[in-house]
Design an enzyme around this catalytic site. Structure first.
Site, short mmCIF file in Angstrom:
data_model
loop_
_atom_site.label_atom_id
_atom_site.label_comp_id
_atom_site.label_asym_id
_atom_site.label_seq_id
_atom_site.Cartn_x
_atom_site.Cartn_y
_atom_site.Cartn_z
N GLU A 52 -7.59 -11.43 -7.73
CA GLU A 52 -7.00 -10.51 -7.65
C GLU A 52 -5.51 -10.12 -8.42
OE1 GLU A 52 -8.62 -10.03 -3.06
OE2 GLU A 52 -6.28 -10.43 -3.12
N HIS B 289 -1.80 -5.80 1.55
CA HIS B 289 -2.85 -6.41 1.26
C HIS B 289 -2.55 -7.74 0.97
CE1 HIS B 289 -7.03 -7.82 -0.18
NE2 HIS B 289 -6.27 -8.29 -1.22
N TYR C 165 -11.48 -3.58 -4.21
CA TYR C 165 -12.23 -3.81 -2.98
C TYR C 165 -13.86 -4.11 -2.81
CZ TYR C 165 -7.92 -3.00 -0.58
OH TYR C 165 -6.57 -3.15 0.15
N LYS D 77 0.71 -1.24 0.04
CA LYS D 77 0.02 -0.08 -0.04
C LYS D 77 0.96 1.25 -0.08
CE LYS D 77 -3.90 -2.35 2.40
NZ LYS D 77 -4.71 -2.34 3.45
N ASN E 128 -1.74 0.37 6.40
CA ASN E 128 -1.33 -0.93 7.26
C ASN E 128 -0.44 -1.69 6.44
OD1 ASN E 128 -3.52 -1.75 5.55
ND2 ASN E 128 -4.36 -2.99 7.25
O1 CDP Z 1 -6.36 -6.36 4.82
P1 CDP Z 1 -7.22 -7.44 5.52
O2 CDP Z 1 -7.38 -8.80 4.67
O3 CDP Z 1 -6.28 -7.93 6.55
O4 CDP Z 1 -8.40 -6.81 6.24
P2 CDP Z 1 -9.85 -6.88 5.78
O5 CDP Z 1 -10.76 -6.94 6.93
O6 CDP Z 1 -10.07 -7.43 4.59
O7 CDP Z 1 -10.07 -5.25 5.55
C1 CDP Z 1 -9.38 -4.48 4.22
C2 CDP Z 1 -8.80 -3.51 4.72
O8 CDP Z 1 -9.68 -2.67 5.03
C3 CDP Z 1 -7.58 -3.43 5.92
O9 CDP Z 1 -6.68 -3.84 5.47
C4 CDP Z 1 -7.61 -2.01 6.39
O10 CDP Z 1 -7.03 -1.20 5.68
C5 CDP Z 1 -9.02 -1.76 6.08
N1 CDP Z 1 -10.07 -1.69 7.24
C6 CDP Z 1 -10.21 -0.48 7.98
O11 CDP Z 1 -10.01 0.41 7.57
N2 CDP Z 1 -11.12 -0.43 9.20
C7 CDP Z 1 -11.50 -1.86 9.59
N3 CDP Z 1 -12.39 -1.76 10.74
C8 CDP Z 1 -11.14 -3.00 8.79
C9 CDP Z 1 -10.51 -2.78 7.51
MG MG Z 2 -9.07 -8.93 3.14
#
Ligand code: CDP
Ligand code: MG
Length: 374
Positions: free
Chosen positions: A215, A204, A135, A97, A201
């Site tokens: 993807e 991805h 997304y 990212k 963070n």
């Molecule tokens: O990236 P990952 O698959 O670990 O998490 P996700 O639950 O699929 O969420 C995708 C992305 O959305 C995360 O990497 C975060 O950058 C963002 N996110 C967020 O900003 N706030 C949340 N409560 C959950 C996710």
């Molecule tokens: Mg995810």
């Protein structure tokens, strides 16, 4: 009986403009290889010791270099090989990212330390609607807008990562989505080390094989279309190639770290597999001038390389100084902190190519990012 691994491979023969098929056999006991010409039904290469091939690199989907031929491993040759080397191999999308694009070297080091390999990589900048598309599964979530806004706010690096259980391994390397939670629960993870919060963070990772397929197709389409474009800007720039030997020695992360630490801006990045004709064309100006010309061509097409556009005023000169003398031995004596002193082996395997003449910077960058990426 002695262990033997078998593969069906393809090699593009540029002279005949043909795809040739060989069976490749690898004997781990003495790291020797043997090749059998499938069409002509005869031995092509008698069993020969060859130390530049490693068992970790032998799985379908990967490429290996055998005596300067780049072989695509397209099928397992027998059930034994498939079971032993192939059963857990996966491909996943690792997306870096915008918050850590300048730390890509550190992230690559983490990836390599887990025995994963990077088979494709491209820096790109997504538009808002591309990021929203990517997304789409989170469309209805409260954080969707912020997430899409952030991921499209600057360059990202998309990579295809391969290896045993790559999907879960890469997610494990990233750690929990919230960087603060990551610091508590997985202090060694990338998000713990390099992340800021829940949005910024680091990266991805696909969460299943099906997601990975979708993807990867988004960034590296196998059929129609081209995927999101590279980020080359073609002005005030110079071209750097991390050579195939350095890539296969696992030096890519270290080299990228050194480049960033020296304050250079990487404005475009992409992995290429250069074929012989293109390598000859790219090095044309050295033909008949540099005695290593042929070996340089062979090196450049011996496996995937990573090409960078380095951006900034005077970069052709300053970056060239930073690469150091072409001969790493000389570099180690005279300029021990240069890239070639640190990572080069000899005049051909000297870790990096960099543009020689300032006026060629744009042209060399265009050769890769406009012509070969076309
Ligand atoms: O990236 P990952 O698959 O670990 O998490 P996700 O639950 O699929 O969420 C995708 C992305 O959305 C995360 O990497 C975060 O950058 C963002 N996110 C967020 O900003 N706030 C949340 N409560 C959950 C996710
Ligand atoms: Mg995810």
């Amino acid at each position: 009986m002695e262990d033997r691994f078998a593969f069906l491979t393809e090699w593009y023969d540029p002279t005949a403009a043909l795809l040739r098929r060989y069976q490749l056999f690898y004997y781990p006991k003495d790291s020797s290889v043997e090749m059998f010409d499938v069409k002509n039904q005869r031995i092509f290469l008698r069993r020969t010791k060859y130390d530049d091939i490693h068992q970790e690199d032998l799985f379908v989907g990967n490429r290996v270099n055998v005596f300067s031929r780049q072989l695509n491993l397209i099928e397992y040759g027998d059930q034994y090989t498939a079971n032993k080397l192939g059963s857990k191999k996966e491909r996943t999308l690792a997306l870096i990212k915008p918050d850590v694009v300048t730390k890509i070297g550190d992230v690559l080091e983490l990836i390599y330390s887990s025995n994963l390999i990077v088979t494709k990589a491209k820096m790109t900048k997504l538009t808002w609607s591309q990021a929203a598309d990517f997304y789409v599964e989170h469309q209805s979530k409260p954080f969707f807008n912020n997430l899409v806004q952030f991921v499209s706010s600057g360059p990202v690096v998309a990579m295809e990562v391969m290896g045993d259980e790559a999907v879960s391994l890469w997610r494990g390397l990233l750690g929990p989505a919230d960087s603060a939670v990551a610091r508590r629960e997985a202090p060694q993870s990338a998000r713990a080390q390099f992340g800021t919060d829940g949005i910024k963070n680091v990266g991805h990772g696909s969460d299943s094989l099906a997601a990975a397929a979708r993807e990867l197709e988004f960034f590296f389409p196998s059929t129609i279309g081209h995927g999101p474009s590279n980020t080359a800007i073609y002005s005030d720039c110079t071209c750097c190639i991390i050579k195939p030997h350095a890539m296969s020695e696992g030096l890519t992360g270290k080299i990228l770290n050194s480049i960033s630490a020296a304050g250079f801006e990487i404005s475009a990045l992409e992995m290429f597999s250069v074929d012989r004709a293109n390598a000859e064309e790219f090095y044309e100006v050295y033909k008949g001038v540099v005695s290593e010309y042929t070996s340089m061509v062979t090196e450049l097409c011996s496996g995937p390389c990573m090409v960078l556009e380095i951006h900034g005023t005077d970069t052709p000169q300053t970056f060239r100084d930073f690469c150091g003398p072409a001969d790493p031995e000389i570099a180690r004596h005279l300029r021990p902190t240069t890239l070639r002193a640190l990572y080069g082996k000899d005049r051909v395997k000297n870790a990096v190519h960099c543009t020689d003449l300032p006026e060629d910077g744009v042209l060399e960058v265009q050769y890769f990012f406009k012509i070969l990426d076309g």
